[in-house]
Enzyme design. Structure first.
Site: not given
Length: 622
Positions: A25, A50, A142, A192, A316, A320, A432, A531, A563
């Protein structure tokens, strides 16, 4: 990291490394030239699908174009995981759980046999490329994406996501031009996937709806947290854990949870788009609380083991923001830096940087800010390109070449209560919108959240909006304090949650929306938090100028920043995407570079506005 070829760092030409992530993905590409991140973008922004997982043809083309090169100029291509290790995990998992996993095994095998096992050949063919192909492990990618662009010379690194090849969580140390992973947790024990299981059970889409679950959590009470701790997860003091697989079906099935999970949590899974009940809110709050406990325990262990004062995060789970905020406030680290593209898209960037530093053995000099350039690594469009589009389509507009005049006019519109689409400069890399592809509004209005959610974004009304604030004014409005920085911490990538100063809360469940008050209610969640994105002149001078113009009119240095897209649609990439989104919603004005378009300029302004049902039909439900 494979070392089959020597990297030609002694040539007079730049060393070009292309990083790729795809086939699961959020496919993406990234170009690194002599260690500098030149370009990075997700494929979904170009295809308008998406979370597009396909080979990132368009993102690659963009990166090469931005770097002024072709595939013939590439010195290496780095892929973000090792497909054979993933295939090994699938086979061993099937054998361990057979025969219940037969259906998912049969479904997965054709894709593996026809494509994923042949990724080296596929990459070479798609790119028409014959040079070195390098493969980093998923969590190495990562970790590289977390440490190498960070401002630290050395730091502890934590990665956590659903699953890579085998690893689901890892930690290590980055120093100079190396990252050493010291320990891993392996599938099927995954923080996750625990969070995704609750995402699925609460009726949201896995790998997409996790942030909805995080947004839903403050409406609930943690009344299932003890049940999760007692039945689902055995958390050790060092932050390691084991899940009770009796309750999960994801290792073998096409779903995340089964009947035993439903029995434990008072009934069947919520149907997608079904009514939200107090149970889902309490489940969201409960798993959020447990997730934060795991991350805090892990961080404390890693701090003890490494002795490092700095921490870098990716994977991922690092998206959070609530857990990140607790790590900053309560964790043992003095400084925390989070990769803004923390999900799989960022793996492309990590693979490319790992190749540069570890394969090419190139030295690393940390940037005092960081090396992400504000996250603005995607395509931009010149004024002449935007003008050509507006003229070609016959769109009425006003041109405001003076940046101060443009900021003043936009601030006037926002202060009058209008909702404005703001399209400037290079597109953001990562999930973001950071003020280059954003929808903006005045945060002081009590009705703004409802209006923007239902008439412009077409999304669930419970979801909060995020604020952007001038960096120099952030500490006055938000409790962005940490033990090492009591005066406030910057949050340029909108990855930290902090309390809104002066906010009051009350009520229960969805009714909490009517009992929450603050000076900026449109961006204050029902637990009094937000946030936060801090905006400074170095990373985003145009957005900072707009915030100052808005403050000059209102006394408020904050704007709603969501967004630039509607529900189910990727964030806009081009002026055409932005104008289409503007026409299909009740947005009042659109700023494309130096050009202003308002609905009042358009003779048929509302002709193309879609309903929520039509948006769902066009883009699907996310």
């Amino acid at each position: 990291m494979l070392r089959l070829y020597r990297c030609p760092t002694d040539t007079p030409f730049p060393v070009n490394i292309l990083g790729l992530s795809c086939f699961y993905h959020d496919a993406a590409a990234c170009l690194v030239q002599d260690g500098r991140i030149v370009a990075a973008a997700q494929e979904e922004r170009f295809t308008r699908v998406k979370h597009d997982a396909s080979f990132p043809t368009h993102a690659v083309a963009y990166c090469l174009r931005e770097g002024g090169i072709t595939t013939a100029d590439l010195d290496a291509v780095a892929f973000y995981d090792k497909p054979f290790l993933t295939f090994e995990r699938l086979l061993e998992t099937y054998l361990a759980f057979a025969p219940p996993g037969l259906a998912s095994f049969i479904k997965a095998m054709p894709v593996w046999l026809k494509k994923k096992l042949w990724i080296p050949d596929l990459l070479a063919r798609e790119l028409d490329y014959e040079g070195p192909l390098l493969f980093t492990e998923h969590h190495e990618s990562h970790a590289a994406s977390a440490f190498f662009p960070s401002p630290f010379e050395r730091a502890a690194v934590i990665t956590a996501d659903g699953v890579g090849e085998w690893a689901t969580t890892s930690y290590g140390v980055g120093e100079g031009n190396r990252v050493r992973l010291l320990a891993e947790l392996h599938f099927p024990h995954s923080l996750g996937l625990l969070y995704s299981a609750f995402t699925y059970f609460c009726g949201f889409q896995v790998n997409s709806g996790e942030y909805k679950l995080m947004g839903l959590a403050p409406y609930g009470e943690p009344r299932y947290a003890d049940t999760i701790r007692r039945e689902l997860i055995d958390l050790k003091p060092d932050g390691s854990f084991r899940l009770n697989l009796d309750y999960f079906t994801y290792p073998v099935g096409l779903q995340m949870t089964g009947r035993k999970f439903a029995a434990l949590f008072d009934g069947p899974r919520r149907e997608p788009e079904g009514p939200l009940t107090q149970r889902e809110m309490d489940l969201a709050r409960s798993v959020q609380v447990v997730t934060e406990e795991v991350m805090l325990a892990l961080a404390r262990h890693v701090h003890r083991e490494t002795g490092e004062p700095n921490l870098c995060l990716a994977g991922g789970v690092a998206l959070n923001c609530v857990a990140n905020g607790r790590l900053l406030r309560e964790g043992p680290f003095e400084n925390v830096w989070i990769q803004p593209a923390a999900g799989d898209a960022g793996g492309a960037l990590g693979a490319a940087l790992a190749a540069w530093h570890e394969w090419a053995d190139a030295p690393r000099t940390p940037d005092p800010g960081d090396a992400m350039q504000g996250g603005y690594l995607g395509p931009s469009f010149s004024s002449s390109e935007i003008a050509s589009f507006l003229q070609r389509e016959g769109i009425p507009h006003e041109r405001l070449d003076d940046a101060d005049v443009l900021a003043d006019r936009t601030a006037d519109l926002l202060a009058e209560g209008n909702v404005v689409g703001w399209f400037q400069g290079r597109m953001e890399f990562g999930p973001r919108a950071l003020g280059h592809r954003s929808i903006l509004a005045d945060p002081r209005g009590r009705d703004v959240q409802r209006v923007v959610n239902l008439k412009i974004k077409f999304r669930e009304s419970f979801r909060p909006f995020a604020p952007s604030v001038l960096a120099e004014r952030a500490a006055e409005t938000f409790a962005l304090d940490s033990p090492s920085r009591p005066g406030g911490t910057e949050s340029p990538y909108m990855l930290l949650v902090a309390d809104v100063r002066g906010a009051t809360t009350g009520g229960e469940g969805l009714d909490r929306r009517h009992h929450t008050d603050s000076p900026i209610p449109a961006v204050t969640h029902v637990d009094g938090s937000a946030r936060v994105q801090t905006v400074d002149d170095a990373r985003n001078p145009d957005f900072a100028r707009l915030l100052r113009a808005f403050e000059a009119r209102t006394g408020c240095p904050v704007l709603v920043n969501t967004s630039f897209n509607v529900r189910g649609e990727p964030i806009v990439c081009t002026p055409e995407d932005a104008y289409r989104c503007f026409r299909r919603t009740h947005m009042d004005a659109l700023v494309l570079g130096p050009f202003l378009v308002t609905k009042s300029m358009l003779p048929d302004a509302e002709a193309d506005v879609l309903s929520a049902e039509q948006v769902a039909e066009v883009y699907g439900l996310d």
